[in-house]
Motif scaffolding. Structure first.
Motif, short mmCIF file in Angstrom:
data_model
loop_
_atom_site.label_atom_id
_atom_site.label_comp_id
_atom_site.label_asym_id
_atom_site.label_seq_id
_atom_site.Cartn_x
_atom_site.Cartn_y
_atom_site.Cartn_z
N LYS A 94 -16.31 31.88 6.58
CA LYS A 94 -15.27 32.38 6.00
C LYS A 94 -15.40 33.37 4.91
N VAL A 95 -16.75 33.34 4.65
CA VAL A 95 -17.17 34.42 3.44
C VAL A 95 -17.89 35.58 4.20
N THR A 96 -19.12 35.26 4.75
CA THR A 96 -19.87 36.75 5.41
C THR A 96 -20.82 36.13 6.14
N LYS A 97 -21.30 36.78 7.18
CA LYS A 97 -22.38 36.52 8.04
C LYS A 97 -23.74 37.08 7.40
N HIS A 98 -23.45 38.01 6.40
CA HIS A 98 -24.47 39.00 6.06
C HIS A 98 -24.67 38.80 4.54
N PRO A 99 -24.88 37.87 3.73
CA PRO A 99 -24.62 37.72 2.24
C PRO A 99 -25.67 38.64 1.63
N ASP A 100 -25.04 39.41 0.50
CA ASP A 100 -26.00 39.88 -0.44
C ASP A 100 -26.65 39.08 -1.44
N GLU A 101 -27.90 39.70 -2.16
CA GLU A 101 -28.64 38.81 -2.94
C GLU A 101 -27.77 37.78 -3.69
N ALA A 102 -26.62 38.57 -4.48
CA ALA A 102 -25.65 37.58 -5.36
C ALA A 102 -25.18 36.42 -4.68
N THR A 103 -24.57 36.80 -3.48
CA THR A 103 -23.89 35.82 -2.62
C THR A 103 -25.01 34.82 -2.34
N LEU A 104 -26.11 35.06 -1.82
CA LEU A 104 -27.03 34.53 -1.40
C LEU A 104 -27.53 33.34 -2.35
N MET A 105 -27.66 33.83 -3.75
CA MET A 105 -28.05 33.06 -4.76
C MET A 105 -26.97 32.03 -5.04
N LEU A 106 -25.79 32.21 -4.99
CA LEU A 106 -24.48 31.40 -5.37
C LEU A 106 -24.61 30.31 -4.23
N ILE A 107 -24.62 30.54 -2.83
CA ILE A 107 -24.71 29.72 -1.82
C ILE A 107 -26.01 28.75 -1.82
N ALA A 108 -27.23 29.39 -2.21
CA ALA A 108 -28.18 28.57 -2.33
C ALA A 108 -28.22 27.52 -3.38
N ALA A 109 -27.56 28.01 -4.52
CA ALA A 109 -27.29 26.95 -5.72
C ALA A 109 -26.30 25.79 -5.37
N GLU A 110 -25.38 26.33 -4.46
CA GLU A 110 -24.17 25.30 -4.18
C GLU A 110 -24.82 24.30 -3.10
N CYS A 111 -25.71 24.98 -2.32
CA CYS A 111 -26.39 23.82 -1.08
C CYS A 111 -27.78 23.05 -1.66
N GLY A 112 -28.06 23.47 -2.97
CA GLY A 112 -29.47 22.81 -3.28
C GLY A 112 -30.78 23.40 -2.67
N LEU A 113 -30.39 24.50 -2.23
CA LEU A 113 -31.73 24.93 -1.48
C LEU A 113 -32.29 26.16 -2.09
N VAL A 139 -21.49 23.44 3.88
CA VAL A 139 -21.43 24.47 3.04
C VAL A 139 -21.82 25.74 3.64
N LEU A 140 -23.13 25.67 4.16
CA LEU A 140 -23.59 26.55 4.96
C LEU A 140 -22.71 27.47 6.01
N GLU A 141 -22.15 26.60 7.04
CA GLU A 141 -21.19 26.97 8.00
C GLU A 141 -19.90 27.42 7.50
N GLU A 142 -19.40 26.76 6.34
CA GLU A 142 -18.34 27.39 5.89
C GLU A 142 -18.40 28.83 5.44
N ASN A 143 -19.40 29.16 4.74
CA ASN A 143 -19.82 30.47 4.05
C ASN A 143 -19.99 31.44 5.26
N PHE A 144 -20.80 30.98 6.14
CA PHE A 144 -20.94 31.76 7.14
C PHE A 144 -19.63 32.15 8.00
#
Length: 76
Positions: free
Chosen positions: A26-45, A19-24
């Motif tokens: 395909k989505v962004t190398k520098h996620p904003d706070e909202a995107t970071l929160m969504l990625i973290a929730a998706e990963c369980g981190l 999930v982390l690699e796919e977001n890195f």
């Protein structure tokens, strides 16, 4: 390039890393706070763990591109 995303000290499950690699890639190398929160929730981190992974992964990516490890005047 190492497949661990530059995070040898972080113990990540294969699905989390995917999930982390796919977001890195395909989505962004520098996620904003909202995107970071969504990625973290998706990963369980936590957001802090996710932000750390992105920092380390960015440094690894920049080195592989022949750029300084830290973000400078060149945009990714």
């Amino acid at each position: 390039m190492a497949s661990d995303g530059g995070t040898k000290d972080m113990k990540l499950a294969e699905d989390q890393l995917k999930v982390l690699e796919e977001n890195f890639r395909k989505v962004t190398k520098h996620p904003d706070e909202a995107t970071l929160m969504l990625i973290a929730a998706e990963c369980g981190l936590s957001e802090q763990e996710t932000a750390k992974w992105f920092r380390l992964r960015n440094a690894q990516w920049r080195q592989s591109e022949g750029l300084p490890a830290e973000l400078g005047s060149v945009k990714d």
